[in-house]
Design a protein around this motif. Structure first.
Motif, mmCIF file in Angstrom:
data_model
loop_
_atom_site.group_PDB
_atom_site.id
_atom_site.type_symbol
_atom_site.label_atom_id
_atom_site.label_comp_id
_atom_site.label_asym_id
_atom_site.label_seq_id
_atom_site.Cartn_x
_atom_site.Cartn_y
_atom_site.Cartn_z
ATOM 1 N N ALA A 22 0.876 -1.115 0.092
ATOM 2 C CA ALA A 22 0.002 0.026 -0.070
ATOM 3 C C ALA A 22 0.775 1.131 0.051
ATOM 4 O O ALA A 22 0.722 2.290 -0.776
ATOM 5 N N ASP A 23 1.981 1.292 0.730
ATOM 6 C CA ASP A 23 2.615 2.446 0.851
ATOM 7 C C ASP A 23 3.492 2.470 -0.315
ATOM 8 O O ASP A 23 3.668 3.824 -0.966
ATOM 9 N N ARG A 24 4.017 1.676 -0.921
ATOM 10 C CA ARG A 24 4.851 1.850 -2.334
ATOM 11 C C ARG A 24 3.713 1.976 -3.279
ATOM 12 O O ARG A 24 4.256 2.501 -4.386
ATOM 13 N N SER A 25 2.799 1.717 -3.493
ATOM 14 C CA SER A 25 1.793 1.920 -4.618
ATOM 15 C C SER A 25 0.839 3.247 -4.662
ATOM 16 O O SER A 25 0.108 3.792 -5.519
ATOM 17 N N GLY A 26 0.583 3.646 -3.219
ATOM 18 C CA GLY A 26 -0.286 4.773 -3.130
ATOM 19 C C GLY A 26 -1.696 4.044 -3.033
ATOM 20 O O GLY A 26 -2.591 5.110 -3.042
ATOM 21 N N VAL A 27 -2.032 2.867 -3.125
ATOM 22 C CA VAL A 27 -3.302 2.414 -2.927
ATOM 23 C C VAL A 27 -3.472 1.688 -1.648
ATOM 24 O O VAL A 27 -2.804 1.085 -0.883
ATOM 25 N N HIS A 28 -4.930 2.208 -1.065
ATOM 26 C CA HIS A 28 -5.329 1.879 0.280
ATOM 27 C C HIS A 28 -5.141 0.286 0.556
ATOM 28 O O HIS A 28 -5.604 -0.507 -0.204
ATOM 29 N N ARG A 29 -4.739 -0.164 1.694
ATOM 30 C CA ARG A 29 -4.342 -1.446 2.141
ATOM 31 C C ARG A 29 -5.795 -2.115 1.920
ATOM 32 O O ARG A 29 -5.668 -3.482 1.530
ATOM 33 N N ASN A 30 -6.699 -1.595 2.213
ATOM 34 C CA ASN A 30 -8.358 -2.249 2.209
ATOM 35 C C ASN A 30 -8.471 -2.609 0.569
ATOM 36 O O ASN A 30 -8.971 -3.755 0.332
ATOM 37 N N THR A 31 -8.020 -1.771 -0.132
ATOM 38 C CA THR A 31 -8.259 -2.098 -1.581
ATOM 39 C C THR A 31 -7.347 -3.218 -2.226
ATOM 40 O O THR A 31 -7.872 -4.116 -2.784
ATOM 41 N N ILE A 32 -6.183 -3.096 -1.502
ATOM 42 C CA ILE A 32 -5.099 -4.296 -2.192
ATOM 43 C C ILE A 32 -5.584 -5.507 -1.436
ATOM 44 O O ILE A 32 -5.983 -6.496 -2.344
ATOM 45 N N THR A 33 -6.390 -5.693 -0.233
ATOM 46 C CA THR A 33 -6.938 -6.724 0.092
ATOM 47 C C THR A 33 -7.972 -7.367 -0.771
ATOM 48 O O THR A 33 -7.994 -8.619 -0.998
ATOM 49 N N ARG A 34 -9.027 -6.247 -1.353
ATOM 50 C CA ARG A 34 -9.915 -6.802 -2.240
ATOM 51 C C ARG A 34 -9.465 -7.261 -3.353
ATOM 52 O O ARG A 34 -9.972 -8.227 -3.959
ATOM 53 N N ILE A 35 -8.554 -6.598 -3.689
ATOM 54 C CA ILE A 35 -7.928 -7.273 -5.144
ATOM 55 C C ILE A 35 -7.508 -8.365 -4.992
ATOM 56 O O ILE A 35 -7.564 -9.356 -5.739
ATOM 57 N N GLU A 36 -6.522 -8.768 -3.970
ATOM 58 C CA GLU A 36 -6.146 -9.990 -3.589
ATOM 59 C C GLU A 36 -7.126 -11.200 -3.310
ATOM 60 O O GLU A 36 -6.884 -12.283 -3.475
ATOM 61 N N THR A 37 -8.416 -10.886 -2.906
ATOM 62 C CA THR A 37 -9.194 -11.986 -2.724
ATOM 63 C C THR A 37 -10.414 -11.928 -3.749
ATOM 64 O O THR A 37 -11.383 -12.351 -3.501
ATOM 65 N N GLU A 38 -10.095 -11.179 -4.868
ATOM 66 C CA GLU A 38 -11.256 -11.169 -6.058
ATOM 67 C C GLU A 38 -12.300 -10.469 -5.554
ATOM 68 O O GLU A 38 -13.538 -10.825 -6.250
ATOM 69 N N GLU A 39 -12.415 -9.654 -4.727
ATOM 70 C CA GLU A 39 -13.559 -8.940 -4.233
ATOM 71 C C GLU A 39 -13.850 -7.416 -5.108
ATOM 72 O O GLU A 39 -15.032 -7.038 -5.132
ATOM 73 N N THR A 40 -12.943 -7.464 -6.115
ATOM 74 C CA THR A 40 -13.142 -6.050 -6.738
ATOM 75 C C THR A 40 -12.681 -6.599 -8.157
ATOM 76 O O THR A 40 -11.674 -7.272 -8.429
ATOM 77 N N ALA A 41 -12.956 -5.900 -9.140
ATOM 78 C CA ALA A 41 -12.723 -6.127 -10.493
ATOM 79 C C ALA A 41 -11.310 -5.317 -10.888
ATOM 80 O O ALA A 41 -10.978 -4.552 -10.058
ATOM 81 N N GLY A 42 -10.542 -5.786 -12.007
ATOM 82 C CA GLY A 42 -9.585 -4.991 -12.276
ATOM 83 C C GLY A 42 -9.929 -3.657 -12.629
ATOM 84 O O GLY A 42 -11.143 -3.388 -13.229
ATOM 85 N N GLY A 43 -8.955 -2.800 -12.412
ATOM 86 C CA GLY A 43 -9.081 -1.302 -12.870
ATOM 87 C C GLY A 43 -7.952 -0.499 -12.556
ATOM 88 O O GLY A 43 -6.795 -0.968 -12.442
ATOM 89 N N HIS A 44 -8.155 0.731 -12.267
ATOM 90 C CA HIS A 44 -6.938 1.875 -12.002
ATOM 91 C C HIS A 44 -6.129 1.291 -10.988
ATOM 92 O O HIS A 44 -4.950 1.239 -10.935
ATOM 93 N N SER A 45 -6.732 0.726 -9.900
ATOM 94 C CA SER A 45 -6.062 0.354 -8.592
ATOM 95 C C SER A 45 -5.345 -1.123 -8.925
ATOM 96 O O SER A 45 -4.038 -0.875 -8.441
ATOM 97 N N SER A 46 -5.991 -1.502 -9.847
ATOM 98 C CA SER A 46 -5.136 -2.944 -9.941
ATOM 99 C C SER A 46 -3.690 -2.828 -10.982
ATOM 100 O O SER A 46 -2.717 -3.256 -10.578
ATOM 101 N N ALA A 47 -3.872 -1.734 -11.831
ATOM 102 C CA ALA A 47 -2.922 -1.417 -12.726
ATOM 103 C C ALA A 47 -1.919 -0.664 -11.896
ATOM 104 O O ALA A 47 -0.654 -0.937 -12.234
ATOM 105 N N THR A 48 -2.157 0.053 -10.577
ATOM 106 C CA THR A 48 -1.444 0.995 -9.965
ATOM 107 C C THR A 48 -0.485 -0.181 -9.107
ATOM 108 O O THR A 48 0.693 -0.057 -9.094
ATOM 109 N N VAL A 49 -1.154 -1.042 -8.578
ATOM 110 C CA VAL A 49 -0.513 -2.280 -7.718
ATOM 111 C C VAL A 49 0.453 -3.192 -8.662
ATOM 112 O O VAL A 49 1.365 -2.950 -8.210
ATOM 113 N N ARG A 50 -0.142 -3.330 -9.855
ATOM 114 C CA ARG A 50 1.055 -4.111 -10.591
ATOM 115 C C ARG A 50 2.095 -3.305 -10.960
ATOM 116 O O ARG A 50 3.359 -3.802 -11.038
#
Length: 110
Positions: A22-50
Motif C-alpha cells: 500500500a505504501d509503495r503503490s499509493g493504493v489503500h491496504r483495504n483495496t489491495i486486500t479486495r484485489i487479492e481476494t477477488e472482491e473487486t474487478a481490475g481497474g485503475h487500482s489493480s494497474a497501479t498495484v501491478r
C-alpha cells in the motif's frame, strides 16, 4: 490480465506485507486486500498495484497453457537474484578478514 493469485504471489516473492505494498503503490491496504481476494474487478487500482510490483522487479507471466505466474527479474552482474530493496550496500563485516594477532590462542604444548 493479472490475477489476484499473481498479485498475492508477487507480494510474497518480495516479502512485502499488504501495508508495504500500500505504501509503495499509493493504493489503500483495504483495496489491495479486495484485489487479492477477488472482491473487486481490475481497474485503475489493480494497474497501479501491478506497476509498483513491476518497479520492484516482479515479472508477470501470462497464461501459456501451463498457468499464469510471477518471478523476480534477474539483475545483471549478480550471481543471485536480489530483492530491489537490498540495493548495492556494502556487505556486512563477518570477521573473515579480521586481524586476530592480538588473540592469545592456546599452544599445542599446553
Amino acid at each position: 490480465m493479472v490475477t489476484s493469485a499473481q498479485i498475492r504471489a508477487a507480494r510474497g516473492l518480495l516479502n512485502w506485507t499488504v501495508r508495504e505494498l500500500a505504501d509503495r503503490s499509493g493504493v489503500h491496504r483495504n483495496t489491495i486486500t479486495r484485489i487479492e481476494t477477488e472482491e473487486t474487478a481490475g481497474g485503475h487500482s489493480s494497474a497501479t498495484v501491478r506497476a509498483a510490483l513491476e518497479a520492484a522487479g516482479v515479472q508477470f507471466i501470462d497464461e501459456n497453457g501451463e498457468g499464469a505466474g510471477v518471478r523476480l527479474r534477474k539483475f545483471r552482474g549478480l550471481s543471485r537474484q536480489l530483492r530491489p530493496d537490498e540495493g548495492d550496500s556494502e556487505p556486512a563485516d563477518n570477521g573473515a578478514n579480521a586481524d586476530h594477532s592480538d588473540v592469545d590462542y592456546p599452544s599445542d604444548d599446553d
